[in-house]
Design an enzyme around this catalytic site. Sequence first.
Site, short mmCIF file in Angstrom:
data_model
loop_
_atom_site.label_atom_id
_atom_site.label_comp_id
_atom_site.label_asym_id
_atom_site.label_seq_id
_atom_site.Cartn_x
_atom_site.Cartn_y
_atom_site.Cartn_z
N ASP A 154 0.15 -8.98 1.43
CA ASP A 154 0.19 -7.62 0.90
C ASP A 154 -0.14 -7.60 -0.59
O ASP A 154 0.68 -8.02 -1.41
CB ASP A 154 1.60 -7.07 1.16
CG ASP A 154 1.78 -5.65 0.64
OD1 ASP A 154 0.79 -5.01 0.27
OD2 ASP A 154 2.94 -5.20 0.61
N ASP A 333 -4.70 -1.98 -2.06
CA ASP A 333 -3.46 -2.38 -1.40
C ASP A 333 -3.70 -2.77 0.05
O ASP A 333 -3.83 -1.91 0.92
CB ASP A 333 -2.47 -1.21 -1.51
CG ASP A 333 -1.15 -1.48 -0.79
OD1 ASP A 333 -0.95 -2.60 -0.29
OD2 ASP A 333 -0.33 -0.54 -0.74
#
Length: 451
Positions: A154, A333
């Site tokens: 992530d 992201d």
Amino acid sequence: MRIPVILLGFAIDQISIKCPESQSIRPSTMLKFLLLLYIVHLVTASSIPRGTSVRFRRRKGLTKTNGVFDEDRARAEIVYTKNKHRQNLINLQRNTGSLQKGQEIKELAVLPVSLQSRILEKRQAESLTDQNETEWTGPTSIGTPVQNFIVDFDTGSSDLWVPSSSCTSSTCSYKHKYTSSASSTSAKKYGTFTIEYGDKSTVSGSVYTDTVDIIGVKAMNQYFAAVTTLSPSFEDDPADGICGLAFTKISNLHKSPFFNTAFDQGNLKGNLFGYFLNHTNSELFLGGTNTNLHQRDIEYHTLSSSSGFWQIGGAKALIGSTIANTGFQTIIDSGTTLIYGPPDEVEDFYSKVPGAAVYDSPLYGPGFYSFPCSSVPDVSFQWGNGFKWTMKKESFNLGQTQEDPSRCVGALVGQDLGLGYRVWLLGDAFMLNAYCVFNFAQNSVGFAKLA
Ligand SMILES: *[C@@H]1O[C@H](CO)[C@@H](O)[C@H](O)[C@H]1NC(C)=O
Ligand SMILES: *[C@@H]1O[C@H](CO)[C@@H](O)[C@H](O)[C@H]1NC(C)=O
């Protein structure tokens, strides 16, 4: 004589990074340690990996197999994303003493109870069939001897966490769990780790250090959390936990993330990683980029903010060759499925898409837009005078609406996440369309055309 100089420079880096953590070390001890490190590096320099690729599975999309937009899941994704970034901002404020201009900690977003139970029922029905899609050739291991985990990589958060053997949540029963007592290199640390995801439960647990190894890339004494409560949001996620790849500033543990520890310990060739997101064969490349997967030139943009996010500015959104929005900020992201922009800017954007209309429901609230499925727009993002990175139609189109099969829903959603003035969040829907490079050495994000 060049090589020893470079290596010495390398060793000094190591020391300077270790200093704040080891205040009790006296200068003479430091010198011995420096010398020792220098010798160790002379011996091991040739074995520093060139870069290591980790295969992983892409998160499930938001289109059902029958081509219909999965609104329940999409709404759950919004709640998850809002709370993830809310937590990042809480961490940032605590770690640095303040937020940056325009950033704001919003109220905790909450998933309606009816939706929660509907999603859970669906997850339970699907969880077995899901496992087959999995392609994970790069597990993460923790401890001595190793305990294996599967983590989501992530770029929108900065902590590593996995379930603990003492996790009591039912969600944990399908996961690999960490047993600290079974690892000779494990050390319990002060404090707790907590993230609220808005589904009436939290992800929280104890803090440890241990050796973390992601297919051969080691980080010794890496801080991470072993969580004892895990929200239902993670039930259908084949990953056990998350490996955050952003900066220390937004870390809940306020500790160096895995990648940075591994680099600082000399276990990576370059201080950058490459991210290839695809329907199959997604790959994270640690310590460089995988030149088999992208064309030669990488277009780099220096980070525009020091908030701890992978944020670059000077962005434009285009529909075909028409500029819809210009001069905004973007955070890249990988832990988010969709693309989010401030509601007024997203409204502006869709006002330029032929036939677009608000797709809201009283039950769920605002954010989504629909357009005729027969004319999915060609959406591109451009930074400065760079290349126009165009999204494939299937990346922008989330599928038909339940009510009208001639209308489709767009992957750009209007939501105020509190991330700052004119900050957009570009998740997987965008990242599927370029090879993305996250470069700590140059403090930049780069994009390259896919090979
Ligand atoms: C899916 O998993 C089941 C159970 O593990 C297995 O029998 C089957 O061969 C798998 N199918 C594929 C396509 O991998
Ligand atoms: C990307 O995914 C597509 C669709 O599954 C596949 O055909 C293609 O080979 C993948 N690309 C790579 C480089 O693996």
